[in-house]
Design a protein around this motif. Structure first.
Motif, PDB file in Angstrom:
ATOM      1  N   PRO A 292       0.817  -1.224   0.000  1.00  0.00           N
ATOM      2  CA  PRO A 292       0.000   0.000   0.000  1.00  0.00           C
ATOM      3  C   PRO A 292       0.847   1.268   0.000  1.00  0.00           C
ATOM      4  O   PRO A 292       1.993   1.286   0.474  1.00  0.00           O
ATOM      5  N   PRO A 294       2.110   5.079   1.042  1.00  0.00           N
ATOM      6  CA  PRO A 294       2.187   5.779   2.340  1.00  0.00           C
ATOM      7  C   PRO A 294       0.897   6.562   2.580  1.00  0.00           C
ATOM      8  O   PRO A 294       0.217   6.966   1.631  1.00  0.00           O
ATOM      9  N   LYS A 295       0.552   6.797   3.826  1.00  0.00           N
ATOM     10  CA  LYS A 295      -0.740   7.414   4.173  1.00  0.00           C
ATOM     11  C   LYS A 295      -0.915   8.806   3.576  1.00  0.00           C
ATOM     12  O   LYS A 295      -2.036   9.242   3.320  1.00  0.00           O
ATOM     13  N   HIS A 296       0.201   9.514   3.340  1.00  0.00           N
ATOM     14  CA  HIS A 296       0.080  10.881   2.824  1.00  0.00           C
ATOM     15  C   HIS A 296      -0.070  10.921   1.297  1.00  0.00           C
ATOM     16  O   HIS A 296      -0.324  11.990   0.721  1.00  0.00           O
ATOM     17  N   LYS A 298      -2.249   9.964  -1.820  1.00  0.00           N
ATOM     18  CA  LYS A 298      -3.614   9.521  -2.142  1.00  0.00           C
ATOM     19  C   LYS A 298      -4.050  10.012  -3.518  1.00  0.00           C
ATOM     20  O   LYS A 298      -3.505  10.988  -4.049  1.00  0.00           O
ATOM     21  N   THR A 307      -9.200   7.905   0.370  1.00  0.00           N
ATOM     22  CA  THR A 307      -8.582   6.632   0.738  1.00  0.00           C
ATOM     23  C   THR A 307      -9.329   5.523   0.013  1.00  0.00           C
ATOM     24  O   THR A 307     -10.561   5.466   0.058  1.00  0.00           O
ATOM     25  N   HIS A 309      -9.760   1.256  -1.149  1.00  0.00           N
ATOM     26  CA  HIS A 309      -9.528  -0.147  -0.797  1.00  0.00           C
ATOM     27  C   HIS A 309      -8.225  -0.572  -1.487  1.00  0.00           C
ATOM     28  O   HIS A 309      -7.926  -0.110  -2.612  1.00  0.00           O
ATOM     29  N   PRO A 310      -7.409  -1.432  -0.863  1.00  0.00           N
ATOM     30  CA  PRO A 310      -6.124  -1.827  -1.475  1.00  0.00           C
ATOM     31  C   PRO A 310      -6.230  -2.269  -2.929  1.00  0.00           C
ATOM     32  O   PRO A 310      -5.362  -1.937  -3.750  1.00  0.00           O
ATOM     33  N   GLU A 313      -6.795   0.857  -4.885  1.00  0.00           N
ATOM     34  CA  GLU A 313      -5.587   1.688  -4.822  1.00  0.00           C
ATOM     35  C   GLU A 313      -4.514   1.139  -5.754  1.00  0.00           C
ATOM     36  O   GLU A 313      -3.812   1.891  -6.443  1.00  0.00           O
ATOM     37  N   LYS A 355     -11.282  12.325   4.489  1.00  0.00           N
ATOM     38  CA  LYS A 355     -10.597  12.301   5.782  1.00  0.00           C
ATOM     39  C   LYS A 355     -11.544  12.076   6.957  1.00  0.00           C
ATOM     40  O   LYS A 355     -11.130  11.631   8.033  1.00  0.00           O
ATOM     41  N   HIS A 376       5.070  10.282  -6.126  1.00  0.00           N
ATOM     42  CA  HIS A 376       5.614   9.305  -5.178  1.00  0.00           C
ATOM     43  C   HIS A 376       6.488   8.281  -5.904  1.00  0.00           C
ATOM     44  O   HIS A 376       7.636   8.038  -5.503  1.00  0.00           O
TER      45      HIS A 376
END
Length: 906
Positions: A292, A294-296, A298, A307, A309-310, A313, A355, A376
């Protein structure tokens, strides 16, 4: 040679016009009157490779137009004709703004009365091949077209003569055998038998005495020669290693050596359906599981980070990771297909969350912002690229160690390299050319989808924990190790042996041997199809015309396509709009060929072929109707097998390329140094590519590459001038002796150019010193030793500073100080000779490169010219095989390199 079923009309699409079953004599004669003749026809050569006169005529609306360039691995925007796709107005537009190609014309049915098939295409600047490109002198008065046509005619005559000779020898063989038996004097007392005089050894080929060449004999049965030292029967031969460190080391190495299996000396092996007796391998390597983001990082939808679902994503990362591939992400079809598949995953997984945990429905592609994902991955790529060489090597070594067990299998007790043992990771399907499914999501392949093929007594490789294989088979007739079905086109993917394995080598060997066998029958095939060009039966005439086009212009036969597949065609599936006829004998092809790559060519054909195509296009046929409506690829290949078992349309491409190359090499007298000999080979290869229509679009980087070579030549010319100036420094009187003109700097090497060249040379030296320093430090790090300090690099860089100061002084004083130990006039003159030789060599290379810009030499050399012919040239003219085959190709064609000597004939 047609069967009764040939007369049955083929099942075609609804409302498609079908040709009449027979062609009446009155129709034939009427068509003759419509086609003007210039009294001289030069068929069989692409006129794109020769002079083309400009003609102020319009493009027919029915053909989709055609720019004079053939696009290599390029797509043509939808909704456009090929002419529009190549127009200057659209060149700078992004793909998303361009229209897509439509195979269906919008011409109204009532316009079908006018016969547009004869309207020629508008003239355009087409790529031309100069005389130098095929090794001819530029001052020749004979047009290139005429030269090539004459050469092609000569090659066909030689082929016909050779075919008749081969068949005559084979026919005579049984009679000779019978005569020998009847003349036997076994009952005559030994004392009264006549002892024949000793004769020179006679080689045999297929049971027939042959004084000169044994090229037609199976390799296993050829007599041993001093050059090849071949055995009468296939015998394992040890791979020799350099013997060092005494007899003990020799013995140890001998034990470790593997026996080399010279399968090409055992041609009977593999002729049956059974391919192996025992087979062991370790299965396949699966791609790593999804990690997955990183949280930042998106996906941003309508300005809101969401956010996912894997599974969703991961799909988003497929698109986000390739935003730099503008060719794809600006393609409307690519975007449409991706978002359809992405939306299906979103519907299944519940779309996204903001969020605050509120659901965000992702409905419009235009509102999706993938840039954070791209940034990223881009930073990760940059970080990986910036890793020290030692770390990169360590990561590679770790990967290689993890995959080591999968890289080889044991096939009939022999270690063989496996080709593609990795299962493809999930990603976006790109396709080639104008593929309708580009952008679709390639799903992750699970072990439950994979079938393993392995020996009955071998240990079946375990599936990943928690999974099982779909099936385990013991298919002795298959050469695959594993297989699965991918989700895009429903095609089956196979894990096969590597290109340099015995199995792959045997496949190539059989392919070229099949082409060699065609030598015996080519004259009869050509005689028959030329006769059938005038047949009253439409099916026979269409088949003869198709074989003519396949033989003369290397067209692929073509296969039926499904509705969801790319609209690619070949000879048998050509449609009304794919050819335009320009009287008196020019045919213009314009269609999407293999891999959705556009095929465009203008060719001159035989007058009868031109007339036949006009008949095949006559009313009521129009756009979308088949040209060869009474012919299929399978029917064509079935007809060809009546001449020779296993003969298909594609064998003609291999035969024509190999036979043409064989004829050219036979008359070639390569002289000079290695570079000149390589150029002579490439000239022959280029001629084969032109004669066999293996053309390509000039690479976008070609001009820059030629400019770079010219710059290097100018740099060497500058060094020649500097060396001459050093001669004055050694002996000032030499200027008067040689004359001032000898020491003048070439006019094109201006003061401004000299300054730029000097700066570039100094910068290049800095980069080389820095790179070498970094590599040495990486090695020290790997060896666990202390690295050098930056001070060492600064000291080394002083050399570049010295060079810069030297040039600065030369520019100021106009003098060049002699370099080297004990400089003398003789030494400096020798240096000039060496630099001039380098210049000449570079000019040869540049001329070769320029000649190859529109001709696909690689296509001919790797796929269609028998590699044994290249080996023959290498051995005959003493040129290292490395000059023709890369390491990979040397492994692939190992059988060819080891199986023939310089006397072998195709």
């Amino acid at each position: 040679m047609s069967s009764s079923e040939d007369d049955t009309p083929l099942v075609r699409a609804e409302n498609q016009a079908i040709s009449n079953e027979r062609i009446s004599k009155s129709e034939d004669k009427a068509m003759d009157k419509q086609i003007p003749s210039n009294g001289h026809v030069e068929p069989g050569i692409s006129i794109r490779m020769g002079p083309v006169d400009d003609m102020d005529v319009d493009v027919p609306a029915t053909n989709g137009g055609a720019n004079g360039k053939r696009k290599a691995r390029n797509s043509i925007p939808n909704g456009k004709s090929y002419k529009d796709a190549s127009s200057s107005e659209e060149d700078d537009k992004p793909l998303s703004k361009r229209r897509r190609t439509s195979q269906q014309a919008t011409a109204a049915k009532n316009d079908s009365d006018s016969d547009l098939s004869d309207v020629p295409l508008k003239a355009r600047n087409l790529p031309k091949a100069s005389a130098e490109q095929i090794g001819a002198s530029s001052d020749s008065d004979v047009p290139l077209n005429t030269k090539l046509v004459k050469k092609k005619e000569d090659i066909e005559k030689a082929a016909a003569k050779e075919a008749k000779a081969i068949r005559s020898k084979e026919k005579a063989a049984p009679k000779r055998k019978a005569k020998v038996e009847s003349d036997s004097d076994d009952d005559v007392p030994l004392a009264k038998k006549k002892v024949p005089a000793k004769k020179a050894p006679v080689k045999k080929a297929n049971g027939v005495k042959k004084e000169v060449s044994d090229s037609d004999a199976p390799l296993a049965k050829k007599p041993a020669t001093k050059k090849t030292k071949a055995k009468a029967a296939p015998t394992p031969v040890k791979k020799g290693k350099v013997k060092t460190k005494g007899e003990e080391d020799q013995d140890r190495e001998a034990e470790e050596e593997e026996e080399e299996y010279r399968w090409w000396e055992d041609t009977a092996k593999g002729d049956g359906t059974k391919k192996w007796d025992t087979l062991e391998h370790n299965g396949v390597v699966f791609p790593p599981e999804y990690v997955p983001l990183p949280k930042h990082v998106k996906l941003v939808y309508d300005g809101v980070p969401v956010t996912l679902h894997p599974e969703a994503e991961e799909a988003a990362t497929f698109y986000g990771g390739m935003l730099n591939s503008t060719h794809n992400v600006e393609n409307p079809t690519f975007n449409k297909n991706f978002f359809e598949d992405f939306s299906a995953i979103l519907d299944k997984t519940g779309h996204g969350k903001d969020k605050d945990g509120k659901t965000v429905k992702i409905k419009k592609f235009e509102k999706c912002d993938f840039k954070p994902i791209f940034e990223h991955f881009d930073s990760e790529r940059a970080a990986k690229k910036a890793l020290p060489g030692a770390e990169k090597k360590a990561l590679k070594a770790e990967k290689d160690a993890a995959e080591a067990d999968y890289m080889y299998c044991t096939w009939d007790g022999r270690k063989q390299k496996v080709g593609n043992f990795r299962v493809e990771p999930p990603s976006l399907f790109r396709g080639r050319g104008e593929h309708p499914k580009t952008g679709r999501i390639k799903k992750r392949v699970a072990p439950e989808q994979i079938t393993i093929n392995i020996g009955e007594k071998a240990k079946v490789p375990p599936a990943p924990a928690g999974h099982r294989w779909k099936e385990v088979k013991h298919d002795h007739e298959g050469t695959w190790l594993a297989m699965w079905q991918e989700n895009i086109n429903g095609a089956y993917k196979y894990v096969m042996l590597a290109a340099n394995s015995d199995v792959k080598g045997q496949s190539d060997f059989k392919k070229f041997e099949k082409a060699r066998e065609l030598k015996k029958h080519i004259d009869r095939i050509r005689e028959d199809y030329r006769r059938d060009l005038k047949s009253e039966k439409m099916v026979d005439r269409q088949r003869a015309t198709a074989i003519y086009l396949i033989d003369q212009f290397a067209l692929r036969a073509g296969n039926e396509k499904g509705e969801d597949e790319a609209d690619t065609v070949g000879c048998c599936s050509l449609k009304f709009q794919h050819i335009t006829l320009r009287p008196p004998e020019t045919v213009i092809f314009d269609f999407l060929g293999k891999d959705s790559i556009r095929f465009y060519d203008e060719v001159k054909v035989d007058a009868q072929v031109f007339k036949n195509l006009k008949i095949f296009k006559k009313e009521p046929k129009t756009v979308g109707d088949d040209i060869f409506d009474r012919l299929t690829t399978s029917a064509l290949n079935k007809h060809l097998t009546s001449y020779m078992p296993g003969l298909t349309a594609k064998v003609f491409r291999t035969y024509n390329a190999s036979y043409t190359m064989a004829r050219l090499l036979k008359s070639l007298k390569a002289t000079g140094n290695v570079l000149e000999k390589v150029k002579a080979y490439n000239d022959a290869n280029r001629e084969v590519a032109i004669l066999c229509n293996h053309k390509r679009t000039v690479a976008a980087s070609h001009g820059a590459s030629i400019d770079k070579m010219n710059e290097r030549i100018s740099g060497l010319r500058y060094q020649v001038w500097r060396t001459k100036m050093m001669m004055i420094d050694v002996d000032p009187k030499i200027k008067k002796k040689k004359g001032a003109e000898f020491f003048e700097r070439p006019e094109d090497l201006t003061t401004e150019w000299v300054k730029q060249h000097q700066d570039a040379e100094v910068e290049e030296m800095r980069q080389k010193i820095t790179k070498k320093f970094e590599k040495e430090n990486e090695k020290l790090q790997l060896d666990g030793e202390k690295e050098m300090k930056p001070r060492e690099l600064n000291e080394r860089l002083e050399k570049a500073d010295e060079l810069a100061n030297k040039y600065k002084k030369e520019n100021k004083t106009g003098k060049v100080e002699a370099e080297g130990k004990g400089p003398s006039i003789e030494k400096l003159e020798n240096n000039i000779d060496k630099i001039n030789q380098r210049i000449e060599n570079m000019k040869i290379q540049m001329e070769d490169k320029e000649g190859n810009k529109e001709v696909a030499l690689g296509t001919s050399k790797i796929n269609y010219i028998d590699p044994r012919l290249t080996v023959v040239f290498s051995k005959k003219f003493d040129v290292p095989i490395e000059k023709f085959f890369s390491k990979t190709l040397r492994e692939k064609f190992d059988w060819a390199i080891k199986s023939v000597d310089e006397d072998w004939e195709f």
